[in-house]
Design an enzyme around this catalytic site. Structure first.
Site, mmCIF file in Angstrom:
data_model
loop_
_atom_site.group_PDB
_atom_site.id
_atom_site.type_symbol
_atom_site.label_atom_id
_atom_site.label_comp_id
_atom_site.label_asym_id
_atom_site.label_seq_id
_atom_site.Cartn_x
_atom_site.Cartn_y
_atom_site.Cartn_z
ATOM 1 N N ASP A 48 -9.287 10.569 -9.734
ATOM 2 C CA ASP A 48 -10.338 9.800 -10.606
ATOM 3 C C ASP A 48 -10.662 8.628 -9.842
ATOM 4 O OD1 ASP A 48 -7.978 8.766 -11.046
ATOM 5 O OD2 ASP A 48 -8.052 8.903 -13.353
ATOM 6 N N SER A 49 -10.231 8.214 -8.821
ATOM 7 C CA SER A 49 -10.811 7.171 -8.048
ATOM 8 C C SER A 49 -12.281 7.436 -7.972
ATOM 9 C CB SER A 49 -9.992 6.785 -6.603
ATOM 10 O OG SER A 49 -9.796 8.039 -6.016
ATOM 11 N N ASP A 87 -7.173 15.368 -10.436
ATOM 12 C CA ASP A 87 -6.857 14.424 -11.423
ATOM 13 C C ASP A 87 -7.329 14.827 -12.680
ATOM 14 O OD1 ASP A 87 -4.899 12.102 -10.770
ATOM 15 O OD2 ASP A 87 -6.674 11.182 -9.784
ATOM 16 N N LYS A 115 -2.740 16.535 -11.589
ATOM 17 C CA LYS A 115 -2.190 15.276 -11.555
ATOM 18 C C LYS A 115 -2.390 14.445 -12.799
ATOM 19 C CE LYS A 115 -2.853 11.712 -8.725
ATOM 20 N NZ LYS A 115 -3.495 10.477 -9.347
ATOM 21 N N GLU A 117 -1.021 10.766 -15.034
ATOM 22 C CA GLU A 117 -0.232 9.401 -14.837
ATOM 23 C C GLU A 117 0.757 9.359 -15.969
ATOM 24 O OE1 GLU A 117 -3.091 6.251 -14.591
ATOM 25 O OE2 GLU A 117 -4.299 7.238 -12.955
ATOM 26 N N GLU A 184 2.313 4.404 -7.038
ATOM 27 C CA GLU A 184 1.369 3.613 -6.558
ATOM 28 C C GLU A 184 1.814 2.490 -7.071
ATOM 29 O OE1 GLU A 184 -2.633 4.633 -8.279
ATOM 30 O OE2 GLU A 184 -3.541 2.892 -7.315
HETATM 31 O O1 KIV Z 1 -7.294 8.566 -7.991
HETATM 32 C C1 KIV Z 1 -6.863 8.503 -7.042
HETATM 33 O O2 KIV Z 1 -7.621 8.375 -5.896
HETATM 34 C C2 KIV Z 1 -5.404 8.434 -7.113
HETATM 35 C C3 KIV Z 1 -4.721 7.741 -5.665
HETATM 36 C C4 KIV Z 1 -3.490 7.710 -5.898
HETATM 37 C C5 KIV Z 1 -4.995 8.297 -4.561
HETATM 38 O O3 KIV Z 1 -4.871 8.564 -7.912
#
Ligand code: KIV
Length: 270
Positions: A48-49, A87, A115, A117, A184
């Site tokens: 989600d970057s 993400d 993924k 968080e 991270e």
């Molecule tokens: O969103 C992202 O790019 C990430 C990083 C840890 C690579 O979660």
């Protein structure tokens, strides 16, 4: 020459057992996914970057499910041999039911794993994902989706209470069945201790060299975003400068050509 086999969740786990480091990168579109795959990156993340590096948002909290789906589809069209994780965006996993619905949407878009968080506080959501047979990638340490309430990106694990909490979170995610965990912005000794304690690979970003692998946001590695000043990554290419120089040179060549005698075109009569 034999074709490289498709990378699976099990293959990523086994890399740790074999002592192989996991080199993971992010992709947000078809060409980048294809190039990373040709470079034999085993794990590609549609992070989600995306929000900052592609969509121009100030942080990841603006990224929507629709935007993630759109970019996961683009990356999946490259049919990478790499294992493809995506993400779960901000507020897409607040309850187990909503989490499962949204994780399935990402899988339908082409993700092979998701993924999210957090640690013990999101265990019911993690259990919903893994219980439905969707591979799960954990994310501990600095959690970018919490940047607003935390007032910035701060290194985690320096305080003893944080250190113990991170260890307990890593153990809980391992026990729940995560196949790997991104660490991270974490104090390097804590990331090392977690990596030694758990059986699944830790994949660090700003968490020292002793993780079982490393992940980077690909445009950071390639020096495409010079307006961010990141401590954890030294770009290996200066793509921004090179792109600007090539574009400027091309623009000037177009301008020079238009200064020459105008081309005499034949007059076409009907
Ligand atoms: O969103 C992202 O790019 C990430 C990083 C840890 C690579 O979660």
């Amino acid at each position: 020459m034999s074709e490289r086999p498709k990378v699976t969740e099990a293959a990523i786990r086994e890399m740790k057992a074999r002592g192989e480091k996991v080199a993971a990168l992010t992709a947000y579109d078809f060409p980048m996914a294809r190039l990373l795959d040709q470079a034999e990156i085993p794990l590609i993340l549609v992070g989600d970057s995306l929000g900052m590096v592609v969509l121009g948002y100030p942080d990841t909290t603006h990224v929507t499910m629709q935007e993630m789906e759109h970019h996961v589809r683009a990356v999946a069209r490259a049919k990478p041999r790499a294992f493809l994780a995506a993400d779960m965006p901000y507020r897409s996993y607040t309850t187990p039911d909503e989490t499962l619905k949204n994780a399935r949407r990402l899988v339908a878009a082409g993700a092979e794993a998701v993924k999210a968080e957090g640690g013990r506080e999101i265990l019911p959501q993690v259990n919903a994902i893994i219980g439905a047979g969707i591979p799960f990638l954990g994310h501990l340490g600095m959690l970018p989706q919490h940047v607003l309430e935390e007032g910035g990106y701060h290194v985690k694990g320096r305080k003893e209470s944080e250190h113990q909490g991170l260890l307990a979170d890593a153990e809980a995610l391992t026990e729940a069945g995560a196949f790997a965990i991104v660490l991270e912005l974490m104090a390097a000794p804590v990331a090392k201790e977690i990596s030694q304690r758990i059986s699944i690979p830790t994949i660090g970003i700003g968490a020292g060299k002793d993780c079982d692998g490393q992940i980077l946001v690909t445009p950071d590695l390639l020096g495409m975003l010079p307006w961010y000043n990141l401590k954890h990554v030294k770009p290996r290419l200066n793509a921004a400068d090179q792109m600007r120089a090539v574009v400027k040179e091309w623009k000037e060549s177009v301008e020079r050509a238009s200064e020459r005698e105008p081309e005499v075109r034949p007059v076409v009569t009907k």
